[in-house]
Design an enzyme around this catalytic site. Structure first.
Site, PDB file in Angstrom:
ATOM      1  N   CYS A   2      86.377 107.453  96.035  1.00 42.86           N
ATOM      2  CA  CYS A   2      87.460 107.915  96.534  1.00 42.86           C
ATOM      3  C   CYS A   2      88.284 106.518  97.134  1.00 42.86           C
ATOM      4  O   CYS A   2      87.732 105.406  97.114  1.00 42.86           O
ATOM      5  CB  CYS A   2      87.509 108.691  97.578  1.00 42.86           C
ATOM      6  N   ARG A  27      91.539 104.664  92.375  1.00 43.50           N
ATOM      7  CA  ARG A  27      90.103 105.113  92.778  1.00 43.50           C
ATOM      8  C   ARG A  27      89.877 106.594  92.596  1.00 43.50           C
ATOM      9  O   ARG A  27      88.592 106.876  92.816  1.00 43.50           O
ATOM     10  CB  ARG A  27      89.796 104.741  94.203  1.00 43.50           C
ATOM     11  N   TRP A  75      87.840 111.452  94.407  1.00 37.36           N
ATOM     12  CA  TRP A  75      87.685 111.570  92.911  1.00 37.36           C
ATOM     13  C   TRP A  75      86.195 112.326  93.368  1.00 37.36           C
ATOM     14  O   TRP A  75      85.366 111.894  93.777  1.00 37.36           O
ATOM     15  CB  TRP A  75      87.069 110.032  92.490  1.00 37.36           C
ATOM     16  N   ASN A 101      84.533 107.855 101.749  1.00 40.99           N
ATOM     17  CA  ASN A 101      84.171 107.371 100.343  1.00 40.99           C
ATOM     18  C   ASN A 101      82.790 107.099 100.022  1.00 40.99           C
ATOM     19  O   ASN A 101      82.296 106.293 100.824  1.00 40.99           O
ATOM     20  CB  ASN A 101      85.206 106.433 100.173  1.00 40.99           C
ATOM     21  N   GLY A 102      82.153 108.035  98.970  1.00 45.36           N
ATOM     22  CA  GLY A 102      80.756 107.715  98.809  1.00 45.36           C
ATOM     23  C   GLY A 102      80.245 109.080  98.795  1.00 45.36           C
ATOM     24  O   GLY A 102      80.659 110.082  98.368  1.00 45.36           O
ATOM     25  N   GLU A 485      84.560  96.009  73.169  1.00 48.92           N
ATOM     26  CA  GLU A 485      85.687  96.267  74.284  1.00 48.92           C
ATOM     27  C   GLU A 485      86.909  96.811  73.633  1.00 48.92           C
ATOM     28  O   GLU A 485      87.412  97.810  74.161  1.00 48.92           O
ATOM     29  CB  GLU A 485      85.832  94.652  74.689  1.00 48.92           C
ATOM     30  N   LYS A 489      88.420 100.080  75.157  1.00 47.66           N
ATOM     31  CA  LYS A 489      89.939 100.084  75.703  1.00 47.66           C
ATOM     32  C   LYS A 489      90.670 101.335  75.114  1.00 47.66           C
ATOM     33  O   LYS A 489      91.382 102.136  75.798  1.00 47.66           O
ATOM     34  CB  LYS A 489      90.484  99.059  75.160  1.00 47.66           C
ATOM     35  N   GLU A 492      89.184 104.799  76.613  1.00 47.42           N
ATOM     36  CA  GLU A 492      89.367 105.066  77.830  1.00 47.42           C
ATOM     37  C   GLU A 492      90.797 105.407  78.533  1.00 47.42           C
ATOM     38  O   GLU A 492      91.095 106.383  79.465  1.00 47.42           O
ATOM     39  CB  GLU A 492      88.742 104.110  79.004  1.00 47.42           C
ATOM     40  N   HIS A 508      74.034 101.836  57.126  1.00 47.43           N
ATOM     41  CA  HIS A 508      72.646 102.295  57.538  1.00 47.43           C
ATOM     42  C   HIS A 508      72.912 103.886  58.190  1.00 47.43           C
ATOM     43  O   HIS A 508      72.031 104.183  58.984  1.00 47.43           O
ATOM     44  CB  HIS A 508      72.206 101.409  58.399  1.00 47.43           C
ATOM     45  N   LYS A 606      88.803 103.193  89.111  1.00 50.78           N
ATOM     46  CA  LYS A 606      88.665 101.569  88.909  1.00 50.78           C
ATOM     47  C   LYS A 606      87.268 101.131  89.421  1.00 50.78           C
ATOM     48  O   LYS A 606      86.834 100.375  88.777  1.00 50.78           O
ATOM     49  CB  LYS A 606      89.938 100.853  89.730  1.00 50.78           C
TER      50      LYS A 606
HETATM   51  C1  AGP Z   1      87.010  99.201  82.179  1.00 53.71           C
HETATM   52  O1  AGP Z   1      88.221  99.052  81.680  1.00 53.71           O
HETATM   53  C2  AGP Z   1      86.380 100.197  83.092  1.00 53.71           C
HETATM   54  N1  AGP Z   1      87.353 100.155  84.455  1.00 53.71           N
HETATM   55  C3  AGP Z   1      85.057 100.225  83.641  1.00 53.71           C
HETATM   56  O2  AGP Z   1      84.333 100.174  82.364  1.00 53.71           O
HETATM   57  C4  AGP Z   1      84.674  98.795  84.221  1.00 53.71           C
HETATM   58  O3  AGP Z   1      84.569  97.731  83.686  1.00 53.71           O
HETATM   59  C5  AGP Z   1      83.181  99.159  84.948  1.00 53.71           C
HETATM   60  O4  AGP Z   1      83.263 100.092  85.864  1.00 53.71           O
HETATM   61  C6  AGP Z   1      82.653  97.875  85.663  1.00 53.71           C
HETATM   62  O5  AGP Z   1      83.568  97.806  86.832  1.00 53.71           O
HETATM   63  P1  AGP Z   1      83.220  96.326  87.535  1.00 53.71           P
HETATM   64  O6  AGP Z   1      83.797  95.268  86.821  1.00 53.71           O
HETATM   65  O7  AGP Z   1      84.390  96.445  88.776  1.00 53.71           O
HETATM   66  O8  AGP Z   1      82.047  96.243  87.990  1.00 53.71           O
END
Ligand code: AGP
Length: 611
Positions: A2, A27, A75, A101-102, A485, A489, A492, A508, A606
């Site tokens: 959060c 967040r 969240w 938050n946590g 990657e 991208k 997500e 395979h 994030k």
């Molecule tokens: C990537 O676009 C995502 N936001 C997620 O996979 C991110 O890379 C992952 O949570 C790691 O985050 P960090 O680099 O802040 O540790």
């Protein structure tokens, strides 16, 4: 994960809280709330389900003149996203009001304790348990906020950053943290708290970093800090180097496209921080040549996109330095009791520096006495503060949930490490060293060329294909690493199902999924294995796939490609920095043409600060 924010000063708190929450929505954004007061015992609380906009609507006609308040954007972890479970939570009699938050791991056991003392709980959240537990200790020992919060910190297990208001202390906000991020700001108009820098950057660049198991009291013009014994401790006020505009969209429709268009700049900034007089300068890390010489094994540990940087780095580090490299997913590494070489180096890669699994992996390595280096983008973050050595990337604040510019700066950090380690280990000669550094410094302009030349083509391509349900990314070597990657991208931000495969692996099994017009995106940059990759693309093409190829200018892929995005030529090790740009743009424009909330994709956040 959060976002929490707080303000205590001369100004109207509601405006500062809502503005701060809007900067923290990446967040978590399934419900939000604020609690505001003014020199009085009474606290006004407003909460709403859904995006922050709903809360803004709810309170727009309210006369909220209070100059002290806390806020939260959620969240959900415990209890579904609804108004009852939204924060702030209050204790049964309203004595304590809190945002968190946590995750409180032992909240069920504590619930039983509170129920034995006639507390009633109205939500499904662990946070309400925390709120009432603070109230319980406050009333039992009558020793005030410090004692009540400290006793609670000793009693709870889990992660938290909390901001608390006590009815009897109208001009104070109390905060504490363990593992979840928090910074505290100060300026002439008051004191501020937030989960992350962008929330308060507009008001102040002067911040305190509160450490684990510490608490603080925010008054209107000062902040005091205490340890777990309740003793006052000193903290140094630090200045943040980021500028306000970096946390604004500056005319772009989304933060993601703004941050993609900043990649050449931030890559240049990061390069300039690592190259001095045409030599790689790792002095900021504090790593010595003697230490580098001793490394017999490298472990790269991370999550998500940062893990994909690790995969790219493995190919480059092993090839240049001949040091064996293992790349580990942090959430597996932390519980696998990994066997680590005493002469090893554990590299943690993290944009936020707060990802719980990566932080735990760092602690695992330290517990085993292995040297640790973290590549981090947020100054003062937990991973940075707990690592033996830190290499900061200079991407600036990254607001969009899908990482782009931070990813590119992490690649630069890994290239620099590999080249310098190879020199120190005499695996490359002066000429090779110079050639690599010369080419590295051309990367920012080559990124700019791609952004200028290919963006429109990708926009057209994406609007044509945004209806698809599935897509496959394939490549060999570093191209396979970057296709991971590319796949993430698109997944997500556009919610299209994608898979990335080592091109040689497809036959395979997975090739059975290829049918007419299945989109296959092939990355083909690595000279030694170029023909191999092309023949794998021929295999899928002959089964009806629509093949898009990302390849260097001058490469002839006509026989297999339905569409091609050309990128400038560069050294084989640096192609991930160029191929990732079109892949990020495909993700962005597919999501835009589907009308999705690109910066805040569903179910994501994030910084993943819980397990
Ligand atoms: C990537 O676009 C995502 N936001 C997620 O996979 C991110 O890379 C992952 O949570 C790691 O985050 P960090 O680099 O802040 O540790």
């Amino acid at each position: 994960m959060c976002g929490i924010v707080g303000y205590n000063g001369k100004e109207k708190a509601v405006d500062i809280l809502l503005d701060g929450l809007s900067k923290l929505e990446y967040r978590g954004y399934d419900s939000a709330g604020v609690a505001i007061r003014d020199n009085k015992k009474e606290i006004e609380i407003y909460k709403s389900k859904g995006k922050l906009l709903n809360l803004k609507d709810k309170i727009k006609d309210k006369k909220l003149n209070g100059t002290c308040g806390i806020g939260h954007t959620r969240w959900a972890t415990h209890g579904e996203p609804n108004e009852t479970n939204a924060h702030p939570h209050t204790s049964n009699d309203g004595n304590v009001t809190l945002v968190h938050n946590g995750i409180i791991e032992n909240y069920q056991e504590l619930t039983q304790k509170l129920k034995r003392h006639d507390y009633k709980l109205y939500s499904e959240t662990d946070t309400e348990v925390l709120t009432n537990l603070i109230d319980y200790y406050y009333k039992k020992y009558k020793m005030g906020p410090i004692d009540a919060i400290n006793r609670t910190m000793v009693r709870v297990r889990g992660s938290y950053a909390i901001a608390v208001m006590f009815r009897e202390y109208p001009n104070e906000i109390w905060v504490a943290r363990k593992d979840s991020p928090m910074i505290i700001g100060l300026d002439k108009n008051g004191t501020y708290l937030a989960s992350d820098v962008p929330a308060i950057l507009k008001y102040t660049k002067n911040v305190y970093y509160i450490d684990n198991m510490e608490l603080a009291c925010l008054k209107k013009d000062s902040v005091s800090f205490y340890d777990l014994n309740g003793d006052e401790i000193n903290k140094e006020l630090k200045e943040i180097k980021w500028d306000v505009s970096s946390a604004e969209k500056e005319g772009y429709e989304h933060f993601m496209i703004k941050e993609i268009n900043e990649e050449d700049e931030v890559v240049k900034k990061t390069l300039n921080s690592l190259i001095k007089d045409n030599q790689i300068d790792l002095s900021q890390t504090g790593l010595t040549i003697e230490e580098i010489k001793k490394f017999k094994q490298i472990y790269i540990v991370a999550c998500g996109s940062a893990y994909h940087v690790g995969i790219c780095a493995q190919y480059i580090l092993e090839d240049l330095t001949r040091i064996p490299v293992r790349v580990e997913i942090a959430s597996e590494f932390r519980y696998r009791k990994p066997i680590l070489d005493k002469n090893g180096l554990v590299i943690i890669i993290s944009q936020s520096g707060e990802t719980a699994d990566s932080l735990a992996a760092l602690r695992e390595a330290k517990d085993q006495g292995i040297k640790t280096l973290s590549i981090v983008n947020v100054v003062g973050s937990s991973i940075a503060r707990e690592s033996d050595h830190v290499l900061y990337t200079l991407a600036g604040p990254e607001i969009a949930v899908a990482t782009t510019k931070a990813f590119s700066t992490q690649l630069i950090a890994c290239y620099s490490l590999a080249i310098e380690f190879a020199k120190v280990k005499n695996k490359i000669n002066k000429k090779e060293y110079k050639e690599l550094i010369d080419e590295l410094q051309l990367i920012p302009d080559k990124i700019k060329t791609i952004l200028d030349n290919v963006t429109e083509e990708i926009q057209r391509f994406s609007s044509k294909f945004s209806h698809i349900k599935d897509a496959f990314y394939i490549g060999r070597g570093l191209d396979y690493a970057i296709s991971l990657e590319g796949s993430l991208k698109l997944k997500e931000v556009s919610y299209i199902h994608t898979e990335a495969y080592a091109a040689g692996e497809l036959k395979h099994g997975t090739i059975s999924l290829i049918e007419d017009n299945t989109l296959v995106i092939g990355i083909a940059t690595q000279e030694e294995i170029f023909e191999k990759t092309i023949s794998n693309l021929v295999e899928v093409k002959s089964r009806g796939a629509y093949v898009l190829v990302v390849t260097p200018e001058g490469k002839d892929v006509k026989k297999v490609a339905n569409a091609t995005f050309y990128i400038p030529e560069t050294n084989k090790y640096f192609y991930p920095s160029l191929t990732v740009i079109p892949l990020q743009l495909i993700g962005y424009y597919m999501a835009v043409s589907k009308g999705l909330d690109v910066d805040k994709p569903r179910n994501l956040a994030k910084s993943v600060t819980v397990e």
